[in-house]
Design a protein around this motif. Sequence first.
Motif, PDB file in Angstrom:
ATOM      1  N   ALA A 131       0.822  -1.210   0.000  1.00  0.00           N
ATOM      2  CA  ALA A 131       0.000   0.000   0.000  1.00  0.00           C
ATOM      3  C   ALA A 131       0.854   1.258   0.000  1.00  0.00           C
ATOM      4  CB  ALA A 131      -0.935   0.006   1.208  1.00  0.00           C
ATOM      5  N   ALA A 132       2.099   1.122   0.461  1.00  0.00           N
ATOM      6  CA  ALA A 132       2.957   2.301   0.592  1.00  0.00           C
ATOM      7  C   ALA A 132       4.102   2.321  -0.412  1.00  0.00           C
ATOM      8  CB  ALA A 132       3.504   2.376   2.014  1.00  0.00           C
ATOM      9  N   MET A 133       4.158   1.338  -1.316  1.00  0.00           N
ATOM     10  CA  MET A 133       5.316   1.274  -2.212  1.00  0.00           C
ATOM     11  C   MET A 133       5.329   2.427  -3.226  1.00  0.00           C
ATOM     12  SD  MET A 133       8.139  -0.127  -2.690  1.00  0.00           S
ATOM     13  CE  MET A 133       8.360  -1.793  -2.044  1.00  0.00           C
ATOM     14  N   ALA A 134       4.178   2.753  -3.800  1.00  0.00           N
ATOM     15  CA  ALA A 134       4.157   3.856  -4.777  1.00  0.00           C
ATOM     16  C   ALA A 134       4.542   5.185  -4.118  1.00  0.00           C
ATOM     17  CB  ALA A 134       2.787   3.945  -5.452  1.00  0.00           C
ATOM     18  N   PRO A 135       3.935   5.550  -2.973  1.00  0.00           N
ATOM     19  CA  PRO A 135       4.397   6.790  -2.329  1.00  0.00           C
ATOM     20  C   PRO A 135       5.863   6.724  -1.913  1.00  0.00           C
ATOM     21  CG  PRO A 135       2.740   5.654  -0.975  1.00  0.00           C
ATOM     22  CD  PRO A 135       2.719   5.028  -2.323  1.00  0.00           C
ATOM     23  N   ALA A 136       6.338   5.563  -1.465  1.00  0.00           N
ATOM     24  CA  ALA A 136       7.755   5.445  -1.101  1.00  0.00           C
ATOM     25  C   ALA A 136       8.635   5.764  -2.305  1.00  0.00           C
ATOM     26  CB  ALA A 136       8.038   4.034  -0.581  1.00  0.00           C
ATOM     27  N   CYS A 137       8.286   5.196  -3.457  1.00  0.00           N
ATOM     28  CA  CYS A 137       9.072   5.464  -4.666  1.00  0.00           C
ATOM     29  C   CYS A 137       8.950   6.931  -5.079  1.00  0.00           C
ATOM     30  CB  CYS A 137       8.604   4.565  -5.809  1.00  0.00           C
ATOM     31  SG  CYS A 137       9.079   2.833  -5.597  1.00  0.00           S
ATOM     32  N   ALA A 138       7.767   7.508  -4.971  1.00  0.00           N
ATOM     33  CA  ALA A 138       7.566   8.912  -5.353  1.00  0.00           C
ATOM     34  C   ALA A 138       8.475   9.817  -4.528  1.00  0.00           C
ATOM     35  CB  ALA A 138       6.097   9.305  -5.173  1.00  0.00           C
ATOM     36  N   VAL A 139       8.540   9.546  -3.228  1.00  0.00           N
ATOM     37  CA  VAL A 139       9.387  10.340  -2.337  1.00  0.00           C
ATOM     38  C   VAL A 139      10.857  10.223  -2.758  1.00  0.00           C
ATOM     39  CG1 VAL A 139      10.283  10.363   0.020  1.00  0.00           C
ATOM     40  CG2 VAL A 139       7.811  10.355  -0.370  1.00  0.00           C
ATOM     41  N   GLU A 140      11.288   9.015  -3.092  1.00  0.00           N
ATOM     42  CA  GLU A 140      12.690   8.829  -3.481  1.00  0.00           C
ATOM     43  C   GLU A 140      12.987   9.494  -4.828  1.00  0.00           C
ATOM     44  OE1 GLU A 140      14.982   7.961  -1.626  1.00  0.00           O
ATOM     45  OE2 GLU A 140      16.679   7.254  -2.805  1.00  0.00           O
ATOM     46  N   LEU A 141      12.030   9.466  -5.758  1.00  0.00           N
ATOM     47  CA  LEU A 141      12.228  10.130  -7.052  1.00  0.00           C
ATOM     48  C   LEU A 141      12.409  11.631  -6.860  1.00  0.00           C
ATOM     49  CD1 LEU A 141       9.558   8.291  -9.277  1.00  0.00           C
ATOM     50  CD2 LEU A 141      12.046   7.920  -9.268  1.00  0.00           C
ATOM     51  N   VAL A 142      11.592  12.208  -5.974  1.00  0.00           N
ATOM     52  CA  VAL A 142      11.718  13.641  -5.698  1.00  0.00           C
ATOM     53  C   VAL A 142      13.068  13.946  -5.051  1.00  0.00           C
ATOM     54  CG1 VAL A 142      10.876  15.480  -4.202  1.00  0.00           C
ATOM     55  CG2 VAL A 142       9.260  14.181  -5.581  1.00  0.00           C
ATOM     56  N   HIS A 143      13.463  13.100  -4.109  1.00  0.00           N
ATOM     57  CA  HIS A 143      14.764  13.296  -3.463  1.00  0.00           C
ATOM     58  C   HIS A 143      15.892  13.230  -4.499  1.00  0.00           C
ATOM     59  CE1 HIS A 143      18.053  13.017  -0.692  1.00  0.00           C
ATOM     60  NE2 HIS A 143      18.330  11.777  -1.036  1.00  0.00           N
ATOM     61  N   ALA A 144      15.826  12.241  -5.370  1.00  0.00           N
ATOM     62  CA  ALA A 144      16.877  12.080  -6.382  1.00  0.00           C
ATOM     63  C   ALA A 144      16.920  13.291  -7.319  1.00  0.00           C
ATOM     64  CB  ALA A 144      16.639  10.792  -7.176  1.00  0.00           C
ATOM     65  N   TYR A 145      15.740  13.773  -7.751  1.00  0.00           N
ATOM     66  CA  TYR A 145      15.731  14.963  -8.617  1.00  0.00           C
ATOM     67  C   TYR A 145      16.376  16.144  -7.906  1.00  0.00           C
ATOM     68  CZ  TYR A 145      12.802  19.090  -7.779  1.00  0.00           C
ATOM     69  OH  TYR A 145      12.340  20.301  -7.344  1.00  0.00           O
ATOM     70  N   SER A 146      16.091  16.306  -6.609  1.00  0.00           N
ATOM     71  CA  SER A 146      16.635  17.467  -5.889  1.00  0.00           C
ATOM     72  C   SER A 146      18.161  17.382  -5.795  1.00  0.00           C
ATOM     73  CB  SER A 146      16.002  17.586  -4.500  1.00  0.00           C
ATOM     74  OG  SER A 146      16.555  16.638  -3.600  1.00  0.00           O
ATOM     75  N   LEU A 147      18.692  16.177  -5.638  1.00  0.00           N
ATOM     76  CA  LEU A 147      20.146  16.027  -5.595  1.00  0.00           C
ATOM     77  C   LEU A 147      20.763  16.400  -6.938  1.00  0.00           C
ATOM     78  CD1 LEU A 147      20.611  12.659  -3.640  1.00  0.00           C
ATOM     79  CD2 LEU A 147      20.630  14.986  -2.735  1.00  0.00           C
ATOM     80  N   VAL A 148      20.133  15.948  -8.025  1.00  0.00           N
ATOM     81  CA  VAL A 148      20.660  16.241  -9.370  1.00  0.00           C
ATOM     82  C   VAL A 148      20.726  17.752  -9.588  1.00  0.00           C
ATOM     83  CG1 VAL A 148      20.236  16.008 -11.838  1.00  0.00           C
ATOM     84  CG2 VAL A 148      19.824  14.059 -10.320  1.00  0.00           C
ATOM     85  N   HIS A 149      19.646  18.452  -9.222  1.00  0.00           N
ATOM     86  CA  HIS A 149      19.637  19.899  -9.433  1.00  0.00           C
ATOM     87  C   HIS A 149      20.562  20.618  -8.451  1.00  0.00           C
ATOM     88  CE1 HIS A 149      15.739  20.327 -12.032  1.00  0.00           C
ATOM     89  NE2 HIS A 149      16.613  19.499 -12.548  1.00  0.00           N
ATOM     90  N   ASP A 150      20.613  20.163  -7.195  1.00  0.00           N
ATOM     91  CA  ASP A 150      21.486  20.814  -6.209  1.00  0.00           C
ATOM     92  C   ASP A 150      22.959  20.701  -6.595  1.00  0.00           C
ATOM     93  OD1 ASP A 150      19.234  21.379  -4.801  1.00  0.00           O
ATOM     94  OD2 ASP A 150      19.713  20.198  -3.029  1.00  0.00           O
ATOM     95  N   ASP A 151      23.323  19.616  -7.277  1.00  0.00           N
ATOM     96  CA  ASP A 151      24.729  19.401  -7.651  1.00  0.00           C
ATOM     97  C   ASP A 151      25.161  20.246  -8.852  1.00  0.00           C
ATOM     98  OD1 ASP A 151      25.326  17.554  -5.670  1.00  0.00           O
ATOM     99  OD2 ASP A 151      24.723  15.825  -6.884  1.00  0.00           O
ATOM    100  N   LEU A 152      24.218  20.863  -9.567  1.00  0.00           N
ATOM    101  CA  LEU A 152      24.541  21.588 -10.811  1.00  0.00           C
ATOM    102  C   LEU A 152      25.560  22.703 -10.574  1.00  0.00           C
ATOM    103  CD1 LEU A 152      20.952  21.879 -12.341  1.00  0.00           C
ATOM    104  CD2 LEU A 152      22.890  20.681 -13.396  1.00  0.00           C
ATOM    105  N   PRO A 153      26.328  23.037 -11.598  1.00  0.00           N
ATOM    106  CA  PRO A 153      27.337  24.100 -11.467  1.00  0.00           C
ATOM    107  C   PRO A 153      26.766  25.412 -10.919  1.00  0.00           C
ATOM    108  CG  PRO A 153      27.633  22.940 -13.534  1.00  0.00           C
ATOM    109  CD  PRO A 153      26.394  22.378 -12.918  1.00  0.00           C
ATOM    110  N   ALA A 154      25.546  25.768 -11.312  1.00  0.00           N
ATOM    111  CA  ALA A 154      24.957  27.023 -10.837  1.00  0.00           C
ATOM    112  C   ALA A 154      24.523  26.940  -9.377  1.00  0.00           C
ATOM    113  CB  ALA A 154      23.749  27.399 -11.701  1.00  0.00           C
ATOM    114  N   MET A 155      24.472  25.729  -8.835  1.00  0.00           N
ATOM    115  CA  MET A 155      24.060  25.568  -7.431  1.00  0.00           C
ATOM    116  C   MET A 155      25.302  25.182  -6.615  1.00  0.00           C
ATOM    117  SD  MET A 155      20.363  25.506  -7.329  1.00  0.00           S
ATOM    118  CE  MET A 155      19.237  24.180  -7.696  1.00  0.00           C
ATOM    119  N   ASP A 156      25.382  23.942  -6.110  1.00  0.00           N
ATOM    120  CA  ASP A 156      26.520  23.574  -5.258  1.00  0.00           C
ATOM    121  C   ASP A 156      27.765  23.193  -6.062  1.00  0.00           C
ATOM    122  OD1 ASP A 156      24.857  24.061  -3.171  1.00  0.00           O
ATOM    123  OD2 ASP A 156      24.594  21.976  -2.557  1.00  0.00           O
TER     124      ASP A 156
END
Lengths: 293, 293
Positions: free
Chosen positions: B66-91
Amino acid sequence: MTTEAISLDQLRTAIEGALARHLTPGPAIEPRLAEAMRYAVLGAGKRIRPLLTLSTALALGAPAAAAMAPACAVELVHAYSLVHDDLPAMDDDDLRRGRPTVHRAFDEATAILAGDALQALAFELLSTAPLPPDIRIDMISRLSAAVGAAGMVGGQSIDITATGKAVGLAQLERMHDAKTGALLCAAVDLGALAAAAGNETREHLVRFGQRIGRAFQVVDDLLDVTVATDVQGKHAGVDARLGKCTFPALLGVDESRAYVARLEADALDALRAAGITSGALHEIAQQVVNRNR
Amino acid sequence: MTTEAISLDQLRTAIEGALARHLTPGPAIEPRLAEAMRYAVLGAGKRIRPLLTLSTALALGAPAAAAMAPACAVELVHAYSLVHDDLPAMDDDDLRRGRPTVHRAFDEATAILAGDALQALAFELLSTAPLPPDIRIDMISRLSAAVGAAGMVGGQSIDITATGKAVGLAQLERMHDAKTGALLCAAVDLGALAAAAGNETREHLVRFGQRIGRAFQVVDDLLDVTVATDVQGKHAGVDARLGKCTFPALLGVDESRAYVARLEADALDALRAAGITSGALHEIAQQVVNRNR
C-alpha cells in the motif's frame, strides 16, 4: 453561461488574476524565489494553454470556475518549461516575452529553483482544486504523463540531442509532438475532464490539440525566420544560430505555410466531430495560425 | 505481516526493485534521458526516505504494498533534488554517492531535464497508485506542498541566498527544516496516509520526521568536517569551501553531537506517543544518528 458570452480577453484576464493569486508571496517563501516565480509566470504571456483548458470546458457546458485550477496548473508547467529551456545549458536565451529571461533577471540557481517550484505548485493546485477527487486524479495523471520523460521534457531532450544534426520530417514532428504538442493536448483534455466529457469527445478534442500544437510549432519556426526580434519579443534567427532543424528548413517557407493550413483544417474538423462548431476554441485556432509573435 | 518480520535490508531491496521497474526505459523515451534518470535514482542511495514511508505504513498495520508507490515517489523527488542541487549554478559538485554527479556523467542540460522528468514521474506514480482516489489526492497535496517553494525548493533557495553570510541558529534550522525536513516529514506522513492513520497519530509521526530530519542535517554537517572524502562517497569539506553555515560552525562539534542526541530522544518520544515502541522506525532513527556517510 455560454462560450459565446465570454470573450478570450475576459478569460485571459480571469486567468491572469487567478495566477497572480496563486503566486502571492507568503511569509513561508524566500522573497527572491517568490519574486522569480511571479516574474516567470506573470507578464506578457499569450496564455494559449489555459485558454484552451477554459474554452474546452465552456464549449462542453461546464462553468469556467470548474476549469480554472487546471488552466492555471497547465500555465505554471508551461512557464517552468520556458525558464528551464532558456537556461545557458539549454537554449541559452536572454530574452523572453520582450524581457530578460529569468536567469538573466535573477540568476541561474534561482531560475532552476523557480522552475522546480512552479512544477510542484502546478500539481499542488490540481490536488486541491474544487473538483471531485477522481477527476483531480485523472487530471494529475494526465498532466504528469504529458510533461514528463515521455512528453514535454522528453521532447526537449530530443531537441537538444538533435541540435546540429540532420533530422527528417518524422523525427522533427515526433520531437515537437512531445515538446509542445503533449502539453497542448493535455490543456484541452483537462478542460474536457473538468466538463466530465466522455472518451469519444475527449479523443476528438485531443486530436484538435495535437493539430493545433503542430501548427503552433510550424508557425513558431516560420516566425523565427521571417519576423524581426522587436516584433517577436524574443530573438529572431535563434533556430539557425543554434543549429536547430525547422519546418521551413525541411519544407521551405511556402510548403510550411500550406502545412499550417492543412493542420488548421484538420483541427477544425476534429472540433466538428466533438460537436463544437463555433466559439472560443475556433478563435484560439485562428490566433495560433495567424499570430505574428 | 508485522514490522518485525521484514528487515530494513529486505525493504530496501523491494524499494530498489520497484524504482528500477518504474524507470524501465520505454520506446517513447529518449534513451539518453532515460539513462540519466536511471543513473540519478538507482545505485548506492541509502533510501532513508522511502524506508520511512514503508516502515511507517507497516508500523501502523498497513501492508508494504500500500505504501510502495508513495515510497518510490518520495525517493524520485529526493533524487531529482540532488541532481539539481549538484549543478554548477548551485553547489557545483562533481561527486555523489561515490560516482560522478549526473551533469558530470552526462551533461548539464540532460541533468536539468532528468531532474524535471523525475519530479513529474513522482506525481504520475502517486496519481496511479493502487489506493483510493481521496488518499492519492491527500498524498499528492502533501508531497507537492513539501517539495515546493514553501518546502524543499524554498529551503535550497534560502541556502543559496545565505551562503557566505552570517546566519543564526534559528535561520539555519528554518533553512534545513524546509530543505531536508519537509520531505522527510512528508515521507513519514505518506506512510501514515497509506495506513489511513488519524490526525493525532499523523501529528506525532510528523514530529518524529521533523526531529529525524534535523538530526540528519546536523550529522551531515558533522560528517563534512570530520570524515574523509573516500568514506563519505562525496567530497569532504564542501560546506566550508562554499562558505556555508553549519551546526558545528555555530555550536562546535561537541555541542552539535549533544544536539543530535536530544533530537533522537525527542524523535523516539514522538514514536512512543504514536504507540510505536519498536521496529523499523527506531532502527532508521538509529541509522540516521550513527551513520558515517
